[in-house]
Write a protein that holds these residues in place. Structure first.
Motif, PDB file in Angstrom:
ATOM      1  N   VAL A 212       0.839  -1.205   0.000  1.00  0.00           N
ATOM      2  CA  VAL A 212       0.000   0.000   0.000  1.00  0.00           C
ATOM      3  C   VAL A 212       0.874   1.254   0.000  1.00  0.00           C
ATOM      4  CG1 VAL A 212      -1.738   1.322   1.258  1.00  0.00           C
ATOM      5  CG2 VAL A 212      -1.930  -1.164   1.131  1.00  0.00           C
ATOM      6  N   ALA A 213       1.823   1.307   0.914  1.00  0.00           N
ATOM      7  CA  ALA A 213       2.698   2.474   1.013  1.00  0.00           C
ATOM      8  C   ALA A 213       3.478   2.702  -0.278  1.00  0.00           C
ATOM      9  CB  ALA A 213       3.655   2.309   2.194  1.00  0.00           C
ATOM     10  N   ARG A 214       3.997   1.621  -0.847  1.00  0.00           N
ATOM     11  CA  ARG A 214       4.788   1.765  -2.089  1.00  0.00           C
ATOM     12  C   ARG A 214       3.928   2.302  -3.220  1.00  0.00           C
ATOM     13  NH1 ARG A 214       6.755  -3.212  -0.104  1.00  0.00           N
ATOM     14  NH2 ARG A 214       5.426  -4.380  -1.545  1.00  0.00           N
ATOM     15  N   ALA A 215       2.706   1.802  -3.351  1.00  0.00           N
ATOM     16  CA  ALA A 215       1.830   2.259  -4.436  1.00  0.00           C
ATOM     17  C   ALA A 215       1.452   3.724  -4.258  1.00  0.00           C
ATOM     18  CB  ALA A 215       0.571   1.386  -4.491  1.00  0.00           C
ATOM     19  N   ILE A 216       1.198   4.145  -3.024  1.00  0.00           N
ATOM     20  CA  ILE A 216       0.841   5.547  -2.768  1.00  0.00           C
ATOM     21  C   ILE A 216       1.979   6.476  -3.181  1.00  0.00           C
ATOM     22  CG2 ILE A 216       0.479   7.227  -0.909  1.00  0.00           C
ATOM     23  CD1 ILE A 216      -1.209   5.088   0.514  1.00  0.00           C
ATOM     24  N   VAL A 217       3.176   6.151  -2.754  1.00  0.00           N
ATOM     25  CA  VAL A 217       4.322   7.016  -3.037  1.00  0.00           C
ATOM     26  C   VAL A 217       4.650   7.019  -4.528  1.00  0.00           C
ATOM     27  CG1 VAL A 217       6.782   7.344  -2.623  1.00  0.00           C
ATOM     28  CG2 VAL A 217       5.256   6.801  -0.715  1.00  0.00           C
ATOM     29  N   ASP A 218       4.664   5.857  -5.144  1.00  0.00           N
ATOM     30  CA  ASP A 218       4.991   5.773  -6.571  1.00  0.00           C
ATOM     31  C   ASP A 218       3.986   6.556  -7.415  1.00  0.00           C
ATOM     32  OD1 ASP A 218       7.161   4.211  -5.974  1.00  0.00           O
ATOM     33  OD2 ASP A 218       6.211   2.310  -6.524  1.00  0.00           O
ATOM     34  N   PRO A 223       2.845  14.271 -11.716  1.00  0.00           N
ATOM     35  CA  PRO A 223       2.018  15.475 -11.546  1.00  0.00           C
ATOM     36  C   PRO A 223       0.611  15.276 -12.112  1.00  0.00           C
ATOM     37  CG  PRO A 223       4.194  16.044 -12.378  1.00  0.00           C
ATOM     38  CD  PRO A 223       4.076  14.557 -12.476  1.00  0.00           C
ATOM     39  N   HIS A 224      -0.369  15.882 -11.477  1.00  0.00           N
ATOM     40  CA  HIS A 224      -1.750  15.817 -11.958  1.00  0.00           C
ATOM     41  C   HIS A 224      -2.469  17.109 -11.555  1.00  0.00           C
ATOM     42  CE1 HIS A 224      -1.790  14.045  -7.880  1.00  0.00           C
ATOM     43  NE2 HIS A 224      -2.860  14.796  -7.742  1.00  0.00           N
ATOM     44  N   ARG A 225      -3.650  17.303 -12.099  1.00  0.00           N
ATOM     45  CA  ARG A 225      -4.413  18.529 -11.899  1.00  0.00           C
ATOM     46  C   ARG A 225      -4.920  18.651 -10.466  1.00  0.00           C
ATOM     47  NH1 ARG A 225      -6.150  21.797 -15.852  1.00  0.00           N
ATOM     48  NH2 ARG A 225      -4.045  21.200 -16.476  1.00  0.00           N
ATOM     49  N   HIS A 226      -4.779  19.867  -9.907  1.00  0.00           N
ATOM     50  CA  HIS A 226      -5.302  20.205  -8.589  1.00  0.00           C
ATOM     51  C   HIS A 226      -6.413  21.233  -8.733  1.00  0.00           C
ATOM     52  CE1 HIS A 226      -1.783  18.033  -7.293  1.00  0.00           C
ATOM     53  NE2 HIS A 226      -1.936  18.360  -6.027  1.00  0.00           N
ATOM     54  N   SER A 228      -6.368  24.119  -7.874  1.00  0.00           N
ATOM     55  CA  SER A 228      -5.750  25.392  -8.239  1.00  0.00           C
ATOM     56  C   SER A 228      -5.740  25.616  -9.744  1.00  0.00           C
ATOM     57  CB  SER A 228      -4.313  25.426  -7.721  1.00  0.00           C
ATOM     58  OG  SER A 228      -3.583  24.319  -8.241  1.00  0.00           O
ATOM     59  N   GLY A 229      -6.038  24.563 -10.512  1.00  0.00           N
ATOM     60  CA  GLY A 229      -5.962  24.659 -11.962  1.00  0.00           C
ATOM     61  C   GLY A 229      -4.586  24.373 -12.503  1.00  0.00           C
ATOM     62  N   THR A 230      -3.647  23.995 -11.644  1.00  0.00           N
ATOM     63  CA  THR A 230      -2.277  23.700 -12.031  1.00  0.00           C
ATOM     64  C   THR A 230      -1.941  22.266 -11.666  1.00  0.00           C
ATOM     65  OG1 THR A 230      -1.607  24.725  -9.936  1.00  0.00           O
ATOM     66  CG2 THR A 230      -1.430  26.064 -11.908  1.00  0.00           C
ATOM     67  N   ASP A 231      -0.902  21.734 -12.287  1.00  0.00           N
ATOM     68  CA  ASP A 231      -0.502  20.345 -12.080  1.00  0.00           C
ATOM     69  C   ASP A 231       0.673  20.268 -11.110  1.00  0.00           C
ATOM     70  OD1 ASP A 231      -2.433  19.748 -13.911  1.00  0.00           O
ATOM     71  OD2 ASP A 231      -1.056  19.264 -15.551  1.00  0.00           O
ATOM     72  N   HIS A 232       0.593  19.332 -10.182  1.00  0.00           N
ATOM     73  CA  HIS A 232       1.643  19.165  -9.189  1.00  0.00           C
ATOM     74  C   HIS A 232       1.826  17.697  -8.851  1.00  0.00           C
ATOM     75  CE1 HIS A 232       1.374  23.499  -8.489  1.00  0.00           C
ATOM     76  NE2 HIS A 232       0.061  23.337  -8.379  1.00  0.00           N
ATOM     77  N   SER A 441     -11.355  13.482  -4.494  1.00  0.00           N
ATOM     78  CA  SER A 441     -10.340  14.294  -3.814  1.00  0.00           C
ATOM     79  C   SER A 441      -8.992  14.250  -4.512  1.00  0.00           C
ATOM     80  CB  SER A 441     -10.185  13.842  -2.358  1.00  0.00           C
ATOM     81  OG  SER A 441      -9.735  12.511  -2.287  1.00  0.00           O
ATOM     82  N   SER A 442      -8.683  13.145  -5.182  1.00  0.00           N
ATOM     83  CA  SER A 442      -7.435  13.031  -5.944  1.00  0.00           C
ATOM     84  C   SER A 442      -7.569  11.821  -6.857  1.00  0.00           C
ATOM     85  CB  SER A 442      -6.223  12.887  -5.003  1.00  0.00           C
ATOM     86  OG  SER A 442      -6.308  11.705  -4.235  1.00  0.00           O
ATOM     87  N   PRO A 443      -6.671  11.633  -7.808  1.00  0.00           N
ATOM     88  CA  PRO A 443      -6.821  10.516  -8.742  1.00  0.00           C
ATOM     89  C   PRO A 443      -6.756   9.158  -8.041  1.00  0.00           C
ATOM     90  CG  PRO A 443      -5.263  12.133  -9.588  1.00  0.00           C
ATOM     91  CD  PRO A 443      -5.540  12.510  -8.166  1.00  0.00           C
ATOM     92  N   THR A 444      -7.554   8.215  -8.540  1.00  0.00           N
ATOM     93  CA  THR A 444      -7.541   6.848  -8.030  1.00  0.00           C
ATOM     94  C   THR A 444      -6.176   6.204  -8.258  1.00  0.00           C
ATOM     95  OG1 THR A 444      -9.906   6.573  -8.430  1.00  0.00           O
ATOM     96  CG2 THR A 444      -8.593   4.560  -8.259  1.00  0.00           C
TER      97      THR A 444
END
Length: 608
Positions: A212-218, A223-226, A228-232, A441-444
């Motif tokens: 789980v931890a490895r997949a989250i970090v990797d 970068p992806h859309r936030h 804010s309208g910008t990618d991070h 809230s964020s990408p799957t």
């Protein structure tokens, strides 16, 4: 008895009780089902807060702390260097270390009786075999469909397979999360682990340091859309995930009309409810009736004062640089000084109190957040940006403070969260509010079947703020379940989704049951209202001076008088505010009761 925000979670938790499990076994089983059936309101990558008592120590309320901290590299300097003045409302820069799963497993290990495999069987079945998707989940997916297809393709693959939007009632599965649960159970099934507690800890270790931890970090490195309208890209590391463990803490309590009310410390908003009760305790009962103009006015004015103190002083006191004067803020003398500020007219000011030796923090007070930069940087549709933070009538589009969440095209959401309460035959009682990690809230993360939360949006990018973004520090969460005790025995566990409104709606329940003599279901059904006259905890953190949102059932005469007193009223419809559920226990007789919210026809109470 069990009550929750979704009938399937209630049914599964109740099934555990029927099979001999205790309240903690049941709550954990129901919570993992909530991850599946209310994915627009919570998920495994989110957080949770619980408050509970055990039958062996009924006078000792405890807090289940499942609020992860900010990653070590989540600093004000880093976010400012990306051109941000607020933490985004969606995207992994808004993610704290996930805390919910570890917290539930700690509760099961230390206070439950069942094996992990038996507790997770309900959720695993719904993830693998499917459940009928709610219309509200479909509406959420529909509102972010463009974001998913253009910027978050892994979310589109999970929630819009083959480019098709689901329809309410469709059987929806989550095969990736089912596989993840299987892998966690496999880790706990090591033959070398001889005890139930050891098997649960093996699953916790796999979560924090394994696949789980490895997949989250990797996944977070891309970068992806936030919002804010910008990618991070994200900043979370393996060390962040390995370093967090949920914990059990002492509750903070005050006495009100002969009852003890138990909440989290000031890393949550819970003490603001306690402060409100301390102020109200000095009024006669006629000022405490939410159904009258005098009562509603007094309650709204009191909430403004206590929530202003929340903004000015609350934060994670476990961090050495933070000092929260909570004992002073909850003292009778301080409550008297705050009570003296309440007049016959509505305040439109932000008025934190003065605490000796502490300078109050004054946040930026925005009534809107419209910037050309959001549009120029490609945020897509600007739906909702710049709108006042008030609820709209039921006939209008969803707003930022109604009971169900609004999801903007950028993925940001309000009113999020779900809730579960359980009491068993022995007197164990738990109230818990899981949240975060909702599907928008964020990408799957495709290997895991879930996404990360966005709790860091409740921090400020302002040095010196008590809730300033700081690596390793817990954000000041809005998650705030409640436990009520009488004569050293727990008598009520309750809570509600609703972000900043959670404690405001729970306050009405407490006043109606403790002072007004309402039954639990009558108190939940009664007309609700809340203030919006403070900076919101969710991006873009706007406020409406003097604002109040009311259900129309409060009555024209009451609403008119509130307007005459200076409140800026927004009518929300007849049945729009609050999703409270509760369980109760009468210590003398052992009688158990439960009540659930009728709004939305989704919450459910059950028992035997």
């Amino acid at each position: 008895m069990t009550a929750s925000t979704h009938w399937l979670a209630t049914a599964c938790a109740q099934a555990v009780l029927e099979r001999g499990g205790n309240a903690f076994d049941a709550a954990v089983a129901g919570a993992f089902v909530l991850h599946i059936v209310e994915p627009h309101l919570n998920g495994p990558g989110g957080d949770m807060t619980g408050v509970f008592v055990t039958a062996s120590e009924p006078d000792a309320p405890r807090i289940l702390m499942g609020q992860g901290p900010a990653p070590k590299n989540a600093t004000i300097e880093h976010y400012r260097s990306k051109g941000l003045d607020l933490v985004p409302g969606s995207g992994v820069l808004a993610a704290a270390v996930p805390g919910a799963v570890d917290a539930w497993l700690v509760l099961l290990r230390d206070y439950g009786t069942w094996e992990l495999s038996d507790v997770l069987a309900f959720a695993l079945g719904y993830a693998r075999d499917g459940h009928p998707i709610l219309g509200r989940v479909v509406a959420t997916i529909t509102s972010v469909a463009t974001l998913f297809t253009e910027h978050w393709p892994t979310s589109a693959a999970q929630w819009m397979p083959d480019g098709r939007l689901p329809q309410a009632g469709d059987l929806v599965t989550n095969a990736a999360w089912a596989r993840s649960l299987d892998r966690l159970l496999a880790a706990s099934a090591d033959a070398a682990v001889a005890t139930r507690e050891g098997r649960i800890d093996a699953a916790r270790l796999e979560w924090r340091e394994g696949f789980v931890a490895r997949a989250i970090v990797d996944f977070g490195r891309t970068p992806h859309r936030h919002s804010s309208g910008t990618d991070h890209a994200g900043v979370m590391t393996l060390a962040d995930l390995a370093g967090f463990e949920a914990s059990i803490e002492e509750a903070v309590t005050v006495e009100f009309r002969g009852y003890t009310i138990a909440k989290t410390a000031a890393w949550g908003q819970g003490p603001a409810l306690l402060a409100t009760l301390m102020i109200l305790d000095g009024f006669s009962d006629e000022y405490l009736d939410p159904s009258t103009a005098l009562g509603a006015h007094t309650i709204l004015e009191t909430q403004k004062l206590s929530i202003a103190d929340r903004e000015a002083y609350y934060g994670d006191a476990a961090v050495p640089t933070n000092s929260v004067p909570l004992e002073y803020l909850l003292s009778a003398d301080y409550a008297a000084t705050r009570r003296a500020l309440i007049t016959d007219t509505a305040s439109h000011e932000f008025r934190p109190g003065i605490v000796p030796g502490h300078a109050p923090y004054y946040p930026v007070l925005r009534t809107d957040y419209t910037t050309e930069a959001l549009l120029d940087q490609g945020a897509g549709s600007s739906a909702g940006v710049g709108e006042p933070t008030v609820a709209a009538p039921a006939s209008a589009a969803p707003s930022r403070t109604v009971a169900e969440p609004e999801t903007l095209s950028t993925g940001e959401l309000r009113g999020d969260t779900c809730h579960i309460d359980v009491v068993d035959r022995w007197g164990n009682m738990v109230s818990a509010t899981p949240s975060g990690g909702w599907l928008q809230s964020s990408p799957t993360i495709p290997e895991l079947g879930f996404c990360l939360g966005s709790r860091l949006q409740m921090t400020w990018l302002e040095p010196g703020a008590p809730s300033a973004l700081t690596g390793g520090k817990r954000p000041r969460t809005t998650l705030t379940p409640t436990l009520v005790l009488k004569d050293g025995q727990a008598v009520t566990a309750l809570g509600s989704p609703g972000g900043d409104q959670q404690d405001q709606w729970q306050l009405l329940y407490l006043l109606r049951t403790i002072v007004g003599g309402y039954t639990p279901q009558q108190a939940i059904d009664a007309p609700a209202f809340h203030s919006t006259s403070f900076p919101g905890s969710f991006w873009p953190r706007t406020w409406e001076p003097g604002g109040a949102v009311v259900e129309d059932r409060l009555g024209d005469a009451v609403i008119t008088e509130l307007e005459q007193r200076g409140h800026r009223i927004t009518r929300a419809g007849d049945w729009a505010l609050g999703r409270i559920s509760a369980v109760t226990r009468e210590p003398q007789t052992g009688l158990l009761q439960a009540a659930a919210n009728p709004r939305g026809a989704q919450g459910y109470a059950a028992g035997r």
